[in-house]
Write a protein that holds these residues in place. Structure first.
Motif, PDB file in Angstrom:
ATOM      1  N   ARG A  38       0.866  -1.183   0.000  1.00  9.21           N
ATOM      2  CA  ARG A  38       0.000   0.000   0.000  1.00  9.21           C
ATOM      3  C   ARG A  38       0.897   1.225   0.000  1.00  9.21           C
ATOM      4  O   ARG A  38       1.796   1.340   0.828  1.00  9.21           O
ATOM      5  CB  ARG A  38      -0.842   0.047   1.272  1.00  9.21           C
ATOM      6  CG  ARG A  38      -2.079  -0.751   1.200  1.00  9.21           C
ATOM      7  CD  ARG A  38      -3.053  -0.300   2.281  1.00  9.21           C
ATOM      8  NE  ARG A  38      -4.100  -1.292   2.396  1.00  9.21           N
ATOM      9  CZ  ARG A  38      -4.091  -2.279   3.285  1.00  9.21           C
ATOM     10  NH1 ARG A  38      -3.125  -2.381   4.153  1.00  9.21           N
ATOM     11  NH2 ARG A  38      -5.059  -3.155   3.305  1.00  9.21           N
TER      12      ARG A  38
ATOM     13  N   PRO B 152       1.470   5.228   0.443  1.00  5.29           N
ATOM     14  CA  PRO B 152       0.866   6.433   1.025  1.00  5.29           C
ATOM     15  C   PRO B 152       0.840   7.569   0.008  1.00  5.29           C
ATOM     16  O   PRO B 152       1.591   7.544  -0.977  1.00  5.29           O
ATOM     17  CB  PRO B 152       1.809   6.763   2.185  1.00  5.29           C
ATOM     18  CG  PRO B 152       3.135   6.212   1.744  1.00  5.29           C
ATOM     19  CD  PRO B 152       2.843   5.011   0.900  1.00  5.29           C
TER      20      PRO B 152
ATOM     21  N   GLY C 147       2.042   2.262  11.306  1.00  5.83           N
ATOM     22  CA  GLY C 147       1.692   2.030  12.702  1.00  5.83           C
ATOM     23  C   GLY C 147       1.352   0.584  12.988  1.00  5.83           C
ATOM     24  O   GLY C 147       0.911   0.248  14.083  1.00  5.83           O
ATOM     25  N   GLY C 148       1.548  -0.285  12.006  1.00  2.00           N
ATOM     26  CA  GLY C 148       1.209  -1.697  12.184  1.00  2.00           C
ATOM     27  C   GLY C 148       2.410  -2.498  12.658  1.00  2.00           C
ATOM     28  O   GLY C 148       3.474  -1.948  12.969  1.00  2.00           O
TER      29      GLY C 148
ATOM     30  N   HIS D  81       4.297   8.083  12.645  1.00  2.00           N
ATOM     31  CA  HIS D  81       2.970   7.450  12.693  1.00  2.00           C
ATOM     32  C   HIS D  81       1.909   8.542  12.799  1.00  2.00           C
ATOM     33  O   HIS D  81       2.071   9.499  13.553  1.00  2.00           O
ATOM     34  CB  HIS D  81       2.889   6.511  13.897  1.00  2.00           C
ATOM     35  CG  HIS D  81       1.551   5.856  14.062  1.00  2.00           C
ATOM     36  ND1 HIS D  81       0.814   5.364  13.001  1.00  2.00           N
ATOM     37  CD2 HIS D  81       0.804   5.596  15.167  1.00  2.00           C
ATOM     38  CE1 HIS D  81      -0.310   4.836  13.448  1.00  2.00           C
ATOM     39  NE2 HIS D  81      -0.345   4.973  14.766  1.00  2.00           N
ATOM     40  N   ARG D  82       0.848   8.368  12.016  1.00  2.00           N
ATOM     41  CA  ARG D  82      -0.156   9.443  11.988  1.00  2.00           C
ATOM     42  C   ARG D  82      -0.966   9.514  13.279  1.00  2.00           C
ATOM     43  O   ARG D  82      -1.563  10.525  13.591  1.00  2.00           O
ATOM     44  CB  ARG D  82      -1.088   9.270  10.795  1.00  2.00           C
ATOM     45  CG  ARG D  82      -2.064   8.194  10.977  1.00  2.00           C
ATOM     46  CD  ARG D  82      -3.018   8.082   9.844  1.00  2.00           C
ATOM     47  NE  ARG D  82      -3.071   6.705   9.426  1.00  2.00           N
ATOM     48  CZ  ARG D  82      -3.423   5.714  10.230  1.00  2.00           C
ATOM     49  NH1 ARG D  82      -3.769   5.970  11.475  1.00  2.00           N
ATOM     50  NH2 ARG D  82      -3.409   4.489   9.797  1.00  2.00           N
TER      51      ARG D  82
ATOM     52  N   THR E  65      -1.154   6.347  19.220  1.00  2.00           N
ATOM     53  CA  THR E  65      -0.949   5.059  19.888  1.00  2.00           C
ATOM     54  C   THR E  65      -0.708   3.987  18.830  1.00  2.00           C
ATOM     55  O   THR E  65      -1.014   4.183  17.655  1.00  2.00           O
ATOM     56  CB  THR E  65      -2.209   4.655  20.681  1.00  2.00           C
ATOM     57  OG1 THR E  65      -3.325   4.674  19.788  1.00  2.00           O
ATOM     58  CG2 THR E  65      -2.467   5.600  21.837  1.00  2.00           C
ATOM     59  N   PHE E  66      -0.153   2.883  19.277  1.00  2.00           N
ATOM     60  CA  PHE E  66       0.057   1.751  18.371  1.00  2.00           C
ATOM     61  C   PHE E  66      -0.824   0.608  18.814  1.00  2.00           C
ATOM     62  O   PHE E  66      -0.886   0.277  19.992  1.00  2.00           O
ATOM     63  CB  PHE E  66       1.514   1.295  18.413  1.00  2.00           C
ATOM     64  CG  PHE E  66       2.463   2.308  17.854  1.00  2.00           C
ATOM     65  CD1 PHE E  66       2.583   2.494  16.494  1.00  2.00           C
ATOM     66  CD2 PHE E  66       3.233   3.080  18.703  1.00  2.00           C
ATOM     67  CE1 PHE E  66       3.458   3.426  15.974  1.00  2.00           C
ATOM     68  CE2 PHE E  66       4.112   4.012  18.197  1.00  2.00           C
ATOM     69  CZ  PHE E  66       4.220   4.199  16.817  1.00  2.00           C
ATOM     70  N   ARG E  67      -1.481  -0.014  17.849  1.00  2.00           N
ATOM     71  CA  ARG E  67      -2.327  -1.139  18.203  1.00  2.00           C
ATOM     72  C   ARG E  67      -1.762  -2.444  17.653  1.00  2.00           C
ATOM     73  O   ARG E  67      -2.456  -3.437  17.596  1.00  2.00           O
ATOM     74  CB  ARG E  67      -3.757  -0.895  17.722  1.00  2.00           C
ATOM     75  CG  ARG E  67      -4.379   0.288  18.413  1.00  2.00           C
ATOM     76  CD  ARG E  67      -5.810   0.506  17.977  1.00  2.00           C
ATOM     77  NE  ARG E  67      -6.360   1.671  18.631  1.00  2.00           N
ATOM     78  CZ  ARG E  67      -6.213   2.904  18.198  1.00  2.00           C
ATOM     79  NH1 ARG E  67      -5.516   3.132  17.107  1.00  2.00           N
ATOM     80  NH2 ARG E  67      -6.750   3.921  18.853  1.00  2.00           N
ATOM     81  N   GLY E  68      -0.511  -2.395  17.244  1.00  2.00           N
ATOM     82  CA  GLY E  68       0.166  -3.624  16.843  1.00  2.00           C
ATOM     83  C   GLY E  68       0.466  -4.424  18.107  1.00  2.00           C
ATOM     84  O   GLY E  68      -0.038  -4.114  19.189  1.00  2.00           O
TER      85      GLY E  68
ATOM     86  N   PHE F  52       2.871  -0.020   5.106  1.00  2.00           N
ATOM     87  CA  PHE F  52       1.427   0.067   5.338  1.00  2.00           C
ATOM     88  C   PHE F  52       0.708  -1.204   4.892  1.00  2.00           C
ATOM     89  O   PHE F  52      -0.457  -1.169   4.504  1.00  2.00           O
ATOM     90  CB  PHE F  52       0.848   1.281   4.607  1.00  2.00           C
ATOM     91  CG  PHE F  52       1.326   2.596   5.166  1.00  2.00           C
ATOM     92  CD1 PHE F  52       0.851   3.046   6.382  1.00  2.00           C
ATOM     93  CD2 PHE F  52       2.248   3.360   4.484  1.00  2.00           C
ATOM     94  CE1 PHE F  52       1.285   4.249   6.916  1.00  2.00           C
ATOM     95  CE2 PHE F  52       2.690   4.567   4.994  1.00  2.00           C
ATOM     96  CZ  PHE F  52       2.201   5.019   6.228  1.00  2.00           C
TER      97      PHE F  52
END
Lengths: 338, 106
Positions: free
Chosen positions: A127, A129, A163-164, A185-186, A189-192, A250
């Motif tokens: 992907r 950006p 951010g992944g 990272h936009r 927080t990071f959810r990885g 991404f």
């Protein structure tokens, strides 16, 4: 350049349907070479959901996608297929004698008597950006959509975006390889994976990487090779950072890719086929699995398996128009071999 | 159970009304695919690919995204404040009047 690979059928796509096609071709004593843009076999099953259970494979009340791929690899192994992985078929030509010549992005050349496209939804591509000048610096000029060899970044200044899990994992890894790592990272927080996010924060607090949150890379600058990026905060403030490489991570998204330029009849990015043998509009080229379309099409693995069996019968007749084939059950012939 | 109406904004100010059954266990992604919208939904609805990304423009409040949905959304290069994965939105009578826009595929 490597030697030309010569085979009976070149199967484009190493997903479950492509792998089962190897088996079905093997039963007909046809040799197969398999090409896939991904670095491992299994297609979507390996790339997207290897640990998810599948419930509609005949004979398996439940099987993990990754285990199904492993089983398909075992099932086709007696026929000794060869693989070119991590490369995409870029060039495709039908020769005057009815055979085909293919070439991959990395220059691998394949000649074959028939082609079976089992490309799923196309090749998985990064992907991208929306960054100004991004494409200007692709192709070894500073933008890398994946980390093939971490050593390439040794002692370099790099900016990673994302951010992944991939962005977090490579930030952690390259912190010990590159001279300077900035992660942009936009979000905030990071959810990885939680431990990867924690490691990134720890490295940032220790000053070993630079963490830029609530921001995006918006512009790339350089003369021939990438030299600077502009990082713009969600508040509109921008800073320019010198660097050697920009690594946007991404994830992957499927694209039809060059298959769309091979003069095959297409409808809505799917290849139109004849359900008698899953032949396309170009004799000798077949399409099976999610990449084809016909009235009543169901995008299910089990339907792809059926298509693979019929396709191989059609390919056999195309390759050996004068040979008569009589269907034999595997229970009659015993353990399969080429 | 009654059908509900879901609106898809195809262009600014141009909304198409879809009638959606709520007794079939469908997701918004399945409704969009059934109406021939060009979303790929590669993973089939497991919040694993983000190819069914939509923006929610108006309508009733939705349940918060699960951790899995958030984690997937987090990988996208472009995310809107109201971005959701349509595969994770189960059609329910409470969603009558929901307005969405299909996000540009990255």
């Amino acid at each position: 350049m490597s030697a030309v690979i010569s085979t009976d059928i070149c199967i484009i796509g190493a997903g479950p349907v492509g792998l089962f096609a190897v088996f079905e071709a093997g039963l007909l004593k046809l040799r197969c070479h398999v090409v896939d843009a991904l670095p491992q076999p299994g297609g979507q099953l390996s790339e997207i959901y290897p640990k998810k259970p599948i419930y509609d494979i005949p004979g398996y009340p439940e099987i993990l996608a990754g285990d199904l791929v492993d089983n398909l690899m075992k099932q086709c192994a007696p026929f000794h297929p060869t693989f070119t992985l991590g490369e995409r078929v870029e060039r495709f030509e039908k020769l005057a004698n009815g055979s085909f010549q293919l070439a991959t992005t990395d220059g691998t050349e394949i000649t074959c008597k028939a082609v079976a496209i089992a490309g799923g939804l196309g090749s998985f591509e990064p992907r991208k950006p929306a960054v100004e000048n991004l494409e200007r610096f692709e192709g070894g000029k500073g933008v890398h959509y994946m980390v093939r060899d971490p050593e390439h970044f040794r002692d370099k200044k790099i900016v990673i975006a994302g951010g992944g899990d991939s962005a977090l994992d490579w930030t952690n890894f390259l912190a010990g390889v590159a001279s300077e790592v900035t992660l942009v990272h936009r979000g905030t927080t990071f959810r990885g994976a939680a431990d990867s996010a924690e490691k990134v924060k720890t490295l940032a607090e220790a000053g070993k990487i630079k963490l830029v949150l609530s921001s995006n890379v918006t512009h790339l600058h350089g003369n021939g090779h990438l030299q600077e990026v502009t990082i713009t905060g969600n508040n509109g403030e921008a800073e320019t950072v010198p660097l050697d490489a920009f690594v946007p991570l991404f994830g992957l998204t499927p694209k039809l890719g060059p298959i769309g330029d091979w003069n095959l009849d297409l409808t809505d990015d799917a290849i139109v086929v004849n359900t008698e043998d899953y032949s396309t509009s170009l004799p000798g080229v077949y399409a099976i699995g999610d990449i084809n379309t016909y009235p009543g099409k169901l995008k299910l693995i089990l339907c792809g398996f059926h298509e693979a069996a019929l396709m191989c019968q059609g390919a056999f007749k195309y390759i050996f128009p004068d040979k008569k084939y009589t269907l034999k059950y595997t229970t009659v012939n015993g353990a399969p071999s080429l | 159970m009654e059908d509900i109406r879901i609106y898809v904004e195809e262009a600014p100010g141009q909304r198409r009304e879809l009638e959606a059954p709520t007794d079939m266990g469908l997701s918004l992604m399945e409704l969009l695919k059934a109406n021939d919208y060009p979303i790929q939904a590669t993973c089939g609805g497991m919040a694993l690919c983000a190819t069914c990304h939509v923006e929610v423009l108006a309508g009733p409040p939705l349940p918060e995204p699960s951790d899995d949905e958030w984690a997937m959304l987090d990988t996208l290069p472009v995310l809107h404040e109201t971005s959701r994965l349509s595969c994770q939105i189960r059609l329910h009578p409470n969603l009558d009047g929901l307005v969405v826009r299909i996000a540009d595929p990255a």
